[in-house]
Write an enzyme that holds these catalytic residues in place. Structure first.
Site, PDB file in Angstrom:
ATOM      1  CE  LYS A 297      10.771   5.888   9.319  1.00 55.68           C
ATOM      2  NZ  LYS A 297      10.811   4.418   9.203  1.00 55.68           N
TER       3      LYS A 297
HETATM    4  P1  NAD Z   1      12.589   3.625  -1.387  1.00 56.87           P
HETATM    5  O1  NAD Z   1      12.676   5.088  -1.485  1.00 56.87           O
HETATM    6  O2  NAD Z   1      13.833   2.811  -1.574  1.00 56.87           O
HETATM    7  O3  NAD Z   1      11.516   3.083  -2.431  1.00 56.87           O
HETATM    8  C1  NAD Z   1      10.207   3.549  -2.463  1.00 56.87           C
HETATM    9  C2  NAD Z   1       9.532   2.957  -3.690  1.00 56.87           C
HETATM   10  O4  NAD Z   1       8.179   3.388  -3.696  1.00 56.87           O
HETATM   11  C3  NAD Z   1      10.155   3.434  -5.008  1.00 56.87           C
HETATM   12  O5  NAD Z   1      10.121   2.387  -5.956  1.00 56.87           O
HETATM   13  C4  NAD Z   1       9.232   4.560  -5.440  1.00 56.87           C
HETATM   14  O6  NAD Z   1       9.207   4.749  -6.837  1.00 56.87           O
HETATM   15  C5  NAD Z   1       7.911   4.018  -4.922  1.00 56.87           C
HETATM   16  N1  NAD Z   1       7.004   5.142  -4.723  1.00 56.87           N
HETATM   17  C6  NAD Z   1       7.211   6.276  -4.016  1.00 56.87           C
HETATM   18  N2  NAD Z   1       6.197   7.127  -4.167  1.00 56.87           N
HETATM   19  C7  NAD Z   1       5.335   6.492  -4.984  1.00 56.87           C
HETATM   20  C8  NAD Z   1       4.128   6.858  -5.546  1.00 56.87           C
HETATM   21  N3  NAD Z   1       3.578   8.047  -5.275  1.00 56.87           N
HETATM   22  N4  NAD Z   1       3.538   5.945  -6.353  1.00 56.87           N
HETATM   23  C9  NAD Z   1       4.088   4.711  -6.589  1.00 56.87           C
HETATM   24  N5  NAD Z   1       5.241   4.333  -6.091  1.00 56.87           N
HETATM   25  C10 NAD Z   1       5.842   5.214  -5.317  1.00 56.87           C
HETATM   26  O7  NAD Z   1      11.906   3.303   0.026  1.00 56.87           O
HETATM   27  P2  NAD Z   1      11.982   1.939   0.852  1.00 56.87           P
HETATM   28  O8  NAD Z   1      13.102   2.063   1.797  1.00 56.87           O
HETATM   29  O9  NAD Z   1      11.902   0.780  -0.080  1.00 56.87           O
HETATM   30  O10 NAD Z   1      10.642   2.051   1.706  1.00 56.87           O
HETATM   31  C11 NAD Z   1       9.373   1.607   1.222  1.00 56.87           C
HETATM   32  C12 NAD Z   1       8.435   1.376   2.396  1.00 56.87           C
HETATM   33  O11 NAD Z   1       9.007   0.406   3.284  1.00 56.87           O
HETATM   34  C13 NAD Z   1       8.170   2.601   3.286  1.00 56.87           C
HETATM   35  O12 NAD Z   1       6.878   2.513   3.821  1.00 56.87           O
HETATM   36  C14 NAD Z   1       9.188   2.436   4.413  1.00 56.87           C
HETATM   37  O13 NAD Z   1       8.822   3.144   5.583  1.00 56.87           O
HETATM   38  C15 NAD Z   1       9.118   0.944   4.599  1.00 56.87           C
HETATM   39  N6  NAD Z   1      10.268   0.342   5.269  1.00 56.87           N
HETATM   40  C16 NAD Z   1      11.540   0.510   4.809  1.00 56.87           C
HETATM   41  C17 NAD Z   1      12.589  -0.131   5.433  1.00 56.87           C
HETATM   42  C18 NAD Z   1      14.004  -0.059   4.921  1.00 56.87           C
HETATM   43  O14 NAD Z   1      14.854  -0.795   5.442  1.00 56.87           O
HETATM   44  N7  NAD Z   1      14.324   0.733   3.914  1.00 56.87           N
HETATM   45  C19 NAD Z   1      12.357  -0.916   6.569  1.00 56.87           C
HETATM   46  C20 NAD Z   1      11.043  -1.074   7.011  1.00 56.87           C
HETATM   47  C21 NAD Z   1      10.007  -0.451   6.345  1.00 56.87           C
END
Ligand code: NAD
Length: 423
Positions: free
Chosen positions: A111
């Site tokens: 990561k």
């Molecule tokens: P992203 O940046 O696209 O979206 C994050 C979302 O969370 C946004 O809507 C944001 O507004 C919200 N958010 C962030 N901080 C916040 C807060 N303080 N209060 C409320 N909402 C908040 O990120 P993502 O890629 O969708 O990732 C989200 C989660 O999924 C993370 O834990 C990430 O590690 C996990 N994840 C992502 C992927 C991927 O393919 N992108 C794969 C596996 C796991």
């Protein structure tokens, strides 16, 4: 308006180690093997200057951590968020090792992250920061050794800049150095929705298991980024009723169901749900959203959202962890005792890295697959992984998280044993 549940943030790496210890105890893992797997293998901290648009120089801090590369090249996303720190990156890297092993793809876990709020940067600044960070971590990354992907605060455009930067260093195009790239530069069809698709598949399988009719289920999704929005869209397409979603601007609730396509369009145009309006819509805080009366809760934002402080008040029957680390071990215990069925992160959100693997394979071969082929293969891997984990959970009477760790940790430990300790 937002009261995101992060007042007392527990250390994510300590949590990741605690989760590992539970499985290591049951597996009766040799103490030496425990010591190997309990800590990251490599950690790189970089501090690098970027010239901002006003001519000033700002120094950023970033990390790239390899937890374990026994089963293959290191794989894991890059996060841009002000709360990034070394322990968060360590935890996320460790979870990647288990996730890749669980769905049995040939990767180790990594990561990366930069301590930054990307929304505060101009496009130009974001590009320069990304390119410089890519150069700094080019010591580690490459198609045969470490392949980054998007995570919180990064997206396909950021991946394209990293790919271009590494390609410029080498003097030729290196598509397989990152995944989650735009389709125009050899990304994979289906990658954008892949994590959400995996979440929706495991939600459907979990509903089947607990005897809940999916098309009668009510669903709440926290986070409306890559994972949350695709999960909400696919879950509602599959017939369940999404009654609330949230992002950093707060939570949006309608007991009769939300118009997810309209919200997606609004969020794309406005970069957030802030200001979204619809008749009968209620605005709530992120903390209130988690406690809504619903059948399925999908936390898809950040770590430590479901803790000992709110676990008793969670009303969902099923939790499908789109985010990494949204539930603390203390909350896990409370929820298990209350009969809440949790599909753990390393299983529920493994769709993203699975299609990243497909993208990497396509990039290495310069031979591309159809979206149907991608989605079918993803469906097969997710259903097979879910059922494998469920069987162990039922046989051993342990939560799904523990069952998933038993499979994953054993795979990494077995590979380590067979390879032996060099020299
Ligand atoms: P992203 O940046 O696209 O979206 C994050 C979302 O969370 C946004 O809507 C944001 O507004 C919200 N958010 C962030 N901080 C916040 C807060 N303080 N209060 C409320 N909402 C908040 O990120 P993502 O890629 O969708 O990732 C989200 C989660 O999924 C993370 O834990 C990430 O590690 C996990 N994840 C992502 C992927 C991927 O393919 N992108 C794969 C596996 C796991």
């Amino acid at each position: 308006m937002t009261t995101f549940v992060e007042e007392k943030r527990e250390n994510p790496f300590a949590i990741a180690q605690q989760q590992f210890d539970i499985a290591a105890d049951i597996l009766n893992l040799d103490p030496g093997m425990r010591d190997i797997l309990r800590v990251p293998q490599r950690e790189l901290t970089v501090r690098f200057p970027v010239t901002m648009d006003d001519g000033s120089v700002r120094v950023f801090t970033g990390y790239r951590v390899h937890h374990n590369i026994t089963r293959g090249p290191a794989k894991g996303g890059i996060r841009y968020h002000p709360a990034v720190d070394i322990d968060e990156v360590r935890a996320l890297a460790m979870w990647m090792s288990w996730k890749c092993a669980l769905v049995n793809i040939p990767y180790g876990g990594a990561k990366g992250g930069v301590v930054v709020d990307p929304k505060q940067l101009t496009m130009h600044e974001l590009e320069h920061m990304t390119r410089r960070f890519a150069s700094e971590i080019s010591l580690l990354i490459g198609p045969e050794k470490d392949i980054p992907a998007p995570d919180v605060g990064t997206n396909a455009q950021v991946m394209a800049w990293i790919m271009d930067t590494i390609s410029m260093h080498r003097g030729y195009t290196v598509p397989a150095v990152v995944t989650g790239k735009p389709i125009d530069v050899f990304g994979s069809l289906g990658r954008m929705d892949a994590t959400g698709r995996g979440v929706s598949i495991t939600a459907r399988e979990a509903a089947k298991h607990v005897g809940l009719k999916f098309d009668e289920a009510t669903v709440v999704v926290q986070g409306f980024g890559n994972v949350g929005s695709a999960s909400a869209a696919l879950i509602s397409k599959m017939g369940a009723k999404v009654i609330a979603v949230s992002d950093v601007s707060g939570a949006y609730y309608h007991p009769r169901g939300l118009d997810i396509p309209a919200m997606l369009q609004y969020a794309t145009q406005n970069k957030s749900l802030h200001g979204y309006q619809a008749p009968g819509l209620e605005l709530l805080s992120n903390a209130e959203l988690l406690e809504l009366d619903c059948d399925i809760l999908v936390p898809a934002a950040l770590e430590n959202q479901i803790t000992a402080a709110n676990a008793e008040r969670i009303k969902a029957r099923i939790i499908v962890e789109g985010a990494n680390g949204p539930t603390t071990p203390a909350a896990d215990e409370v929820l298990f005792d209350r009969g809440v069925f949790i599909v753990p992160d390393i299983l529920a959100n493994a769709g993203g890295v699975t299609v990243s693997y497909f993208e990497w394979v396509q990039g290495l071969q310069e031979f591309f697959w159809s979206e149907e082929e991608i989605n079918e293969r993803l469906e097969r891997i997710m259903v097979r992984s879910f059922n494998g984990v469920l069987e162990i959970a039922l046989n051993q009477r342990v939560p799904l998280r523990t069952a998933a760790y038993l499979v994953a940790v054993k795979r990494v430990a077995d590979a380590t044993l067979i390879r032996g300790i060099y020299p």
